[in-house]
Design a protein around this motif. Structure first.
Motif, PDB file in Angstrom:
ATOM      1  N   ARG A   7      35.096 -27.565  17.623  1.00 47.17           N
ATOM      2  CA  ARG A   7      34.821 -26.330  17.891  1.00 47.17           C
ATOM      3  C   ARG A   7      32.998 -26.180  18.260  1.00 47.17           C
ATOM      4  O   ARG A   7      32.336 -26.659  17.797  1.00 47.17           O
ATOM      5  CB  ARG A   7      34.723 -25.477  16.687  1.00 47.17           C
ATOM      6  N   ASN A  38      30.153 -24.250  19.259  1.00 46.29           N
ATOM      7  CA  ASN A  38      29.672 -22.624  18.920  1.00 46.29           C
ATOM      8  C   ASN A  38      28.261 -22.463  19.729  1.00 46.29           C
ATOM      9  O   ASN A  38      27.685 -23.319  19.639  1.00 46.29           O
ATOM     10  CB  ASN A  38      29.013 -22.813  17.380  1.00 46.29           C
ATOM     11  N   TYR A  50      25.584 -19.720  20.175  1.00 44.51           N
ATOM     12  CA  TYR A  50      24.476 -18.754  19.513  1.00 44.51           C
ATOM     13  C   TYR A  50      23.424 -18.399  20.399  1.00 44.51           C
ATOM     14  O   TYR A  50      22.472 -19.072  20.592  1.00 44.51           O
ATOM     15  CB  TYR A  50      24.061 -19.006  18.270  1.00 44.51           C
ATOM     16  N   HIS A  65      31.098 -18.855   4.944  1.00 42.13           N
ATOM     17  CA  HIS A  65      32.420 -19.218   4.725  1.00 42.13           C
ATOM     18  C   HIS A  65      32.436 -20.622   4.280  1.00 42.13           C
ATOM     19  O   HIS A  65      31.413 -21.428   4.446  1.00 42.13           O
ATOM     20  CB  HIS A  65      33.249 -19.559   6.400  1.00 42.13           C
ATOM     21  N   HIS A 106      28.810 -21.980   3.779  1.00 39.03           N
ATOM     22  CA  HIS A 106      27.579 -21.866   4.756  1.00 39.03           C
ATOM     23  C   HIS A 106      27.627 -20.980   5.774  1.00 39.03           C
ATOM     24  O   HIS A 106      28.535 -20.440   6.067  1.00 39.03           O
ATOM     25  CB  HIS A 106      27.555 -23.390   5.267  1.00 39.03           C
ATOM     26  N   ARG A 130      21.275 -21.536  20.497  1.00 38.52           N
ATOM     27  CA  ARG A 130      21.410 -22.642  19.533  1.00 38.52           C
ATOM     28  C   ARG A 130      23.186 -23.021  20.101  1.00 38.52           C
ATOM     29  O   ARG A 130      23.800 -22.145  19.912  1.00 38.52           O
ATOM     30  CB  ARG A 130      21.299 -22.376  18.041  1.00 38.52           C
ATOM     31  N   SER A 139      26.034 -25.723  18.442  1.00 40.46           N
ATOM     32  CA  SER A 139      26.706 -26.864  17.698  1.00 40.46           C
ATOM     33  C   SER A 139      27.897 -27.169  18.046  1.00 40.46           C
ATOM     34  O   SER A 139      28.919 -26.506  18.477  1.00 40.46           O
ATOM     35  CB  SER A 139      26.527 -26.292  16.073  1.00 40.46           C
TER      36      SER A 139
HETATM   37  O1  LIG Z   1      26.578 -23.898  13.840  1.00 33.14           O
HETATM   38  C1  LIG Z   1      26.537 -24.197  12.620  1.00 33.14           C
HETATM   39  O2  LIG Z   1      25.443 -24.795  12.261  1.00 33.14           O
HETATM   40  C2  LIG Z   1      27.860 -24.174  11.539  1.00 33.14           C
HETATM   41  C3  LIG Z   1      28.910 -24.195  12.227  1.00 33.14           C
HETATM   42  C4  LIG Z   1      30.075 -24.023  11.400  1.00 33.14           C
HETATM   43  O3  LIG Z   1      29.953 -23.736  10.170  1.00 33.14           O
HETATM   44  C5  LIG Z   1      31.775 -23.963  11.673  1.00 33.14           C
HETATM   45  O4  LIG Z   1      31.919 -24.185  13.162  1.00 33.14           O
HETATM   46  O5  LIG Z   1      32.487 -24.068  10.953  1.00 33.14           O
END
Ligand SMILES: O=C(O)CCC(=O)C(=O)O
Ligand SMILES: [Fe+2]
Length: 356
Positions: A211, A213, A215, A230, A288, A298, A300
């Motif tokens: 995934r 992500n 932001y 979560h 988290h 950002r 990830s």
């Molecule tokens: O972006 C992050 O640091 C956390 C992402 C996350 O917790 C997830 O994708 O489950």
């Protein structure tokens, strides 16, 4: 076996946040306002904040230091549920490549990205997951979710159709994470003192989901949340941040939100619900969240390493003794996945239903 395309459940369609963030907004739409968030502990000096432990894969693999590093791993998993894995043998060029190509993907125009949009009734693809009602609050992020392994479960319209350099980068990275994850699971067996292979065998030909992500910056960062608090439903999760300098991930330890300062090129690894169950509650999947800021995007990349879709999960038999009785029911991994993906993301509520 699940029919392709429904493994990750479904979500309602929501606006694209990257586009929303391009508008000259001074306030964000009410659906993104989360009024009652706990603020994190932010010490002015990052060096004086408590930090998730660092685990050194080279020490785990070395005959000389394996025992003490397995001990460190055990404490990290038991006391934090999170650690940063360094010297993991995935080359910098593979990491840099997947970071760069992910960044390039999110730079594409909306129409281009929407070629990979989630289809009705399917969480896989570009969009947002875990939205189950029209009045649910939304996260300040977009995501691209893809089943990467096993290859026969890949959706033909996603990974195989991504722009080529991106696809190659993901495939290479995904294989490397798989190798590192299997090695990590071997050391988790040692750390938990469970029978050799009792954990790892469940993950052979396991389901791997990536995934990405995204932001965007937000004009009211303290009013929104990048990703809702979560715990991951996975076995273990390997997280890579595209830019180490932009903080956002926070983990809840002893009731307090602690920001994670990414170690350059480390994986941020966390225990998911499945490992909590297999460890008979010795290790916990920790809550988290990700917060956003007003200046910088950002990105990830989370890789969820999961058991094989066909297995049953439950506490490892070698951990059950009269002093440590079994704490969880056994459950088909596919049913756990379905339960997890069909609900709103929410702290730890998902695993509670499996306690005996
Ligand atoms: O972006 C992050 O640091 C956390 C992402 C996350 O917790 C997830 O994708 O489950
Ligand atoms: Fe997560």
């Amino acid at each position: 076996m699940e029919p392709k395309g429904t493994i990750l459940g479904k979500s309602l369609h929501v606006p694209n946040v990257q586009e929303l963030a391009k508008e000259p907004l001074t306030t964000v739409p009410p659906r993104y306002i989360h009024p009652d968030q706990d603020s994190p502990i932010i010490s002015s000096l990052p060096s004086s904040r408590p930090q998730v432990p660092i685990i050194d894969m080279a020490r785990l693999l070395s005959q000389d230091s394996v025992h003490s590093e397995v001990e460190n791993l055990h404490h990290a998993c038991r006391d934090w549920g999170f650690f940063q894995l360094i010297n993991h043998e995935v080359s910098c060029s593979i990491l840099e490549n997947v970071k760069k190509e992910t960044q390039e993907f999110f730079k594409l125009g909306l129409e281009e990205k929407n070629k990979y949009a989630q289809k009705a009734g399917d969480n896989e693809g570009y969009g947002q997951a875990f939205v189950v009602s029209e009045d649910q609050k939304l996260d300040w992020s977009d995501m691209l979710g893809i089943i990467t392994l096993p290859s026969h479960l890949q959706s033909p319209h996603l990974l195989p159709k991504l722009p080529h350099p991106f696809r190659d980068a993901i495939e290479e990275y995904s294989r490397e994470v798989e190798k590192t994850a299997l090695k990590t699971l071997t050391f988790l067996e040692k750390a938990l003192k469970i029978k050799h292979d009792e954990l790892k065998v469940l993950f052979l030909d396991g389901l791997q989901v990536m995934r990405m992500n995204y932001y965007p910056p937000c004009p009211q960062p303290e009013q929104v949340i990048g990703i809702t608090p979560h715990a991951d439903g996975s076995g273990i999760t390997f997280l890579l941040q595209v830019d180490d300098q932009v903080e956002g991930l926070q983990i809840k330890k002893d009731g307090i939100w602690i920001p994670v300062v990414p170690h350059p090129n480390a994986f941020i690894v966390n225990i998911g619900d499945v490992t909590q169950i297999i460890s008979n509650d010795e290790y916990k999947s920790i809550e988290h969240r990700a917060v956003v800021n007003s200046e910088k995007e950002r990105i990830s990349i989370a890789t969820f390493v999961n058991p094989n879709l066909g297995v049953e999960i439950g506490p490892a038999l070698s951990l059950i003794t009269p002093q440590t009785p079994v704490k969880f029911k056994r459950i088909a991994y596919g049913d756990h996945l379905k339960n997890y993906m069909s609900k709103e993301l929410k702290s730890k509520s998902n695993i509670d239903q499996y306690y005996i």
